[in-house]
Design an enzyme around this catalytic site. Structure first.
Site, PDB file in Angstrom:
ATOM      1  CD  GLU A  32      -2.964  -1.199   2.214  1.00 40.68           C
ATOM      2  OE1 GLU A  32      -3.034  -0.251   3.013  1.00 40.68           O
ATOM      3  OE2 GLU A  32      -3.742  -2.170   2.239  1.00 40.68           O
ATOM      4  CD  GLU A  76      -3.243  -5.980   4.331  1.00 37.45           C
ATOM      5  OE1 GLU A  76      -2.060  -5.678   4.082  1.00 37.45           O
ATOM      6  OE2 GLU A  76      -4.039  -5.212   4.877  1.00 37.45           O
TER       7      GLU A  76
HETATM    8  C1  GAL Z   1      -4.121  -2.512   5.547  1.00 33.68           C
HETATM    9  C2  GAL Z   1      -2.655  -2.492   5.911  1.00 33.68           C
HETATM   10  C3  GAL Z   1      -2.390  -3.360   7.124  1.00 33.68           C
HETATM   11  C4  GAL Z   1      -3.361  -3.053   8.211  1.00 33.68           C
HETATM   12  C5  GAL Z   1      -4.765  -3.270   7.691  1.00 33.68           C
HETATM   13  C6  GAL Z   1      -5.815  -3.061   8.735  1.00 33.68           C
HETATM   14  O1  GAL Z   1      -4.450  -1.481   4.718  1.00 33.68           O
HETATM   15  O2  GAL Z   1      -1.885  -2.955   4.839  1.00 33.68           O
HETATM   16  O3  GAL Z   1      -1.080  -3.150   7.561  1.00 33.68           O
HETATM   17  O4  GAL Z   1      -3.186  -1.745   8.614  1.00 33.68           O
HETATM   18  O5  GAL Z   1      -4.967  -2.370   6.638  1.00 33.68           O
HETATM   19  O6  GAL Z   1      -7.082  -3.246   8.157  1.00 33.68           O
END
Ligand code: GAL
Length: 861
Positions: A479, A555
């Site tokens: 990100e 993710e």
């Molecule tokens: C994502 C990020 C993670 C964590 C997550 C929480 O955007 O990559 O590190 O912060 O959100 O939802």
């Protein structure tokens, strides 16, 4: 050919391969003496003469040079907090003496410095764990520990270790290796600055040959500055991973100098080996490399020797080999077969090995297919993954190896087959556990940067980790909001990808992007595999636009749940454990998995996260100090969605019924009752009466609303065409808390000063049923050769200390959270029985005994 004559000498000590890590100098001297001056290193079947010749000749090894030693340098340190803004409280640091012309560095470096007021500590060590929790907006995301600009008195830590180096080591190369220090570590040996490592995650190795006092006392001092952060989550503070001292002969395998990759074709494993040898001597040396591949049963299954080459003084040389392993046992998550590659450096003309180095690797093939996902050993394998930060209850970032194995085993028990090291290089032991237990790894660097530091961090990550069969891809970004969708981002990514491919042509490179993939000209154009963080853009449209770019969910989810809680409680910072809570960008477990499972072009994905972690306490802030994203809490206790994943990821039938059935005062009120199952039909009974039968859609769940009445709820799970239940699950209203129960995950551990038993503590009723709402305080005392190194209960809003007080380490206390808490018991180096006693007012006490038996501790400094 003297070399060949040597290689033909008869073989002595068959079958006991000496690991370079376990052969101490004393062993070597003993063996050398008992062999009349000849060092006899073992081999299972013998070495081949030279490349291209038939193998099978045996070799006797002897020589004047002691073998490589790798010593764990974790024990016997002293620790003291420094000060980020007051040199007087920072041992004089910051008064202009760091870089003076003799390189003398700060007061504690002196051999006669009195460190008796410093705290004795063993590594791994995270001093942030012992700091109090503080309610400050600036600390919330980082776990509420006072680290940073506004906390100068708790943001600097000093470590000091003295050790002797024998006079006989003069002439060997000596190096100190730090697996991970958070962060900005300034390292000095004997008052000489040796280096500064900014990264809180990338390993660093310092050759200290020039600085050592041979035949005398040495002082290693490390100043750690945790003022700045690298992430947006808890990162710990201190030397939180292992430290090593390595001694090598002048002609030796270079650090991380062996790299084995494999291909499998027509039932044969083709192992390509790059060996980098370093000649640290003043003269050119002619030498060759002899390599042997040893299987899990200790049998040498293939071997080869390179031609002899002259290696210039103070220069490296790269040798390559291609060795076939017929009918190899392939590595996979289901059958994680490993091989050992034993590499020896043989100078010419003696042929007497001077260095031996071992590499664990696996034989397997990986490939991504843009239309059909990921393939392991020719079979499609959906990535059933979790992202994880590195901290664990009680110990913070300083996670002992046994706890790393426990965590990977917990994930495996859920049916998980992949792990993303979000968002940084992991401890090496995470990868060892993944290799051994069978868990694929997406290995991530911390810094998305193509400057020298960024490339160096990537370099150190890949060189260290590229032999692990578990690692299937490298991740270079997460990100990167400012750059992920633009040309600058593409250029940075392209430089990192180029470097990764140079260091490891065998694995693809990906990046986690949360936007800008569909329309941006950014990172997408540089990577081998597109990584989606969430579904902010249209993934199907992306696939239609880039049909030849493989993709996976780097993710997914970010669903939140608090273990054992079934109603939102803002004041205490809890959310319910039904699979319904998520941020706007996220998805529930059921939503993301149903979406991914229906699309073969998506190789699978990584849930945010496997375990709760300190920091990022979404959706609430203080009193919350931990996240709720985990499928398990910070102790590794499962939340209900654990069983959802088990039902969709595992093979065995699963039937999980929740919530608990203790709702005093709510008689007659409706309770949502859910079932996670991979069976096709479930019937629910409340106190013996049917509340209805439901057919379960694939990847879905069953839900009823039933009025509460104390007693029993029971789910019976059936196959579509079955009339007798395959599984039955019950929840019963328990009695009042009556006793404490202790359940060590291992009742026998090794007395090596490192091993840990993780003791689950249950508050139970008279019938040994866990009381699911119990929050009784429990006090612990320990006797025998063990210590409590941390406690936890998985409550994201608990501010109780994680560790016993330094002055009374034999006693500690913790309250249960929804019936459970945990104690981490570590063995000392003395064998014996460790007794842990748990007491709680009004409850029957419990005693657990853990046998700590003599093992072979690792060679230590
Ligand atoms: C994502 C990020 C993670 C964590 C997550 C929480 O955007 O990559 O590190 O912060 O959100 O939802």
């Amino acid at each position: 050919m003297h070399l060949l004559r040597c290689l033909r000498k008869p073989w002595v000590r068959r079958g006991t391969i000496a690991r370079h890590m376990s052969l101490t100098r004393r062993d070597w001297l003993k063996r050398t003496a008992s062999a009349g001056g000849a060092l006899l290193l073992p081999n299972a079947t013998g070495w081949p003469a030279a490349q291209g010749r038939a193998g099978g000749s045996a070799v006797q090894l002897s020589g004047p040079v002691p073998p490589r030693e790798r010593l764990l340098a974790d024990f016997g340190w002293r620790f003291h907090l420094g000060h980020a803004s007051d040199p007087a409280r920072d041992f004089g640091f910051g008064q202009g003496r760091v870089f003076d012309k003799v390189g003398r560095l700060f007061t504690p470096s002196g051999a006669r410095y009195d460190d008796s007021a410093w705290q004795p500590v063993d590594l791994p060590h995270d001093w942030a764990v012992d700091l109090p929790f503080e309610n400050a907006a600036e600390l919330v995301d980082f776990g509420c520990k006072p680290l940073g600009r506004n906390y100068p008195a708790t943001s600097i830590g000093w470590y000091r270790r003295t050790f002797d180096i024998p006079a006989g080591d003069n002439g060997r190369r000596l190096a100190v290796e730090f697996d991970g220090v958070f962060r900005n570590a300034t390292v000095a040996l004997n008052g000489h600055l040796r280096g500064t490592n900014f990264s809180g995650y990338a390993p660093v190795r310092y050759d200290v040959t020039d600085l050592v006092t041979y035949g005398g006392r040495n002082v290693l001092v490390v100043r750690v500055d945790a003022t700045e952060r690298e992430g947006w989550f808890y990162e710990g503070a201190g030397i939180y991973r292992h430290v090593w001292l390595e001694k090598t002969p002048p002609l030796h395998v270079a650090p991380n100098g062996v790299f084995a990759t494999s291909e499998v074709a027509a039932g044969t494993g083709r192992v390509r080996i790059a060996n980098e040898v370093m000649n640290d001597g003043d003269r050119a040396v002619a030498c060759c490399i002899a390599s042997a591949i040893v299987d899990g049963n200790g049998r040498t299954v293939a071997a080869a020797t390179t031609p002899v080459v002259s290696v210039a003084p103070h220069k490296p040389h790269a040798f390559t080999q291609l060795i076939n392993v017929p009918s190899p046992s392939l590595w996979s998550p289901d059958a994680p077969h490993l091989y050992r590659l034993v590499t020896r450096v043989l100078p010419h003309p003696t042929g007497i090995p001077v260095d031996q180095y071992e590499t664990v690797f696996g034989i397997r093939s990986i490939r991504f297919d843009a239309a059909n996902g990921f393939f392991l050993n020719g079979q499609r394998l959906a990535l059933k993954g979790t992202c994880n930060h590195q901290d664990h209850a009680g110990v913070g970032a300083a996670v002992p190896d046994a706890v790393q194995r426990f965590r990977i085993a917990r994930l495996k028990a859920m049916g998980c087959n992949a792990y993303r090291t979000a968002h940084n290089p992991p401890a090496p032991e995470v990868l060892d556990a993944c290799d051994r237990l069978g868990m694929l790894v997406l290995d991530e660097t911390r810094l998305f940067s193509s400057n020298e530091e960024g490339l160096s961090q990537l370099d150190r990550l890949i060189r260290r980790d590229r032999n692990h069969p578990s690692v299937f891809a490298w991740s270079i970004a997460n990100e990167e909001w400012s750059d992920q969708a633009n040309e600058r981002g593409r250029r940075i990514a392209a430089s990192l990808v180029r470097r990764a491919h140079e260091l490891d042509p065998s694995r693809p490179v990906t990046a986690g992007m949360d936007s800008g993939y569909e329309n941006g000209p950014g990172i997408t154009l540089a990577v081998d595999v597109q990584g989606f963080n969430y579904q902010r853009e249209n993934l199907d449209a992306f696939h239609a636009k880039y049909p030849s770019l493989p993709a996976m969910g780097t993710e997914t989810a970010s669903a939140y749940a608090t273990r054992g809680i079934y109603a939102r409680d803002e004041a205490r910072g809890y959310v319910s454990a039904y699979d319904v809570n998520k941020p706007d960008y996220g998805a529930t477990a059921e939503q993301w998995w149903s979406f991914y499972a229906a699309r073969p072009y998506l190789a699978g994905g990584f849930v945010w996260t496997g375990f709760d972690y300190r920091g990022e306490p979404s959706p609430f802030k203080w009193p919350c100090i931990s996240s709720h994203f985990g499928i398990m809490d910070t102790c590794g206790f499962p939340k209900d969605t654990f069983y959802y994943y088990q039902s969709v990821w595992g093979q065995a039938p699963v039937l999980h019924l929740f919530p608990h059935w203790n709702w005093p005062g709510r008689e007659g009120a409706d309770v949502d009752v859910w079932c996670f199952t991979n069976l096709e039909r479930v019937e629910l009974f409340v106190n013996g009466s049917s509340a209805g039968s439901q057919t379960i859609a694939k990847h879905s769940h069953a839900a009823w609303k039933v009025p509460f009445a104390p007693g029993t709820i029971e789910a019976r799970g059936y196959r579509a065409d079955g009339s007798s239940p395959v599984l039955i699950a019950r929840r019963e209203t328990t009695g009042a808390a009556a006793k404490v129960l202790l359940k060590p995950d291992r009742a026998a551990i090794t007395a090596d000063g490192e091993d840990v038993s993780i003791v689950e503590v249950q508050i139970a009723d008279a019938q040994n049923r866990v009381v699911p709402t119990a929050s009784n305080g429990v006090s612990f005392s320990i006797s025998g050769p063990g210590r409590m190194i941390g406690l936890g209960n998985g409550d994201p809003s608990c501010h109780e200390p994680d560790r016993p007080a330094a002055l009374t380490p034999a006693t500690a206390a913790r309250s249960a959270f929804n019936g459970l808490c945990a104690v981490l018991v570590q063995a000392t180096r003395n064998p014996g029985t460790i007794t842990l006693e748990a007491a709680s007012p009004g409850l029957e006490r419990a005693i657990a005994q853990i046998a700590a038996s003599a093992g072979a501790p690792r060679p230590t400094l």
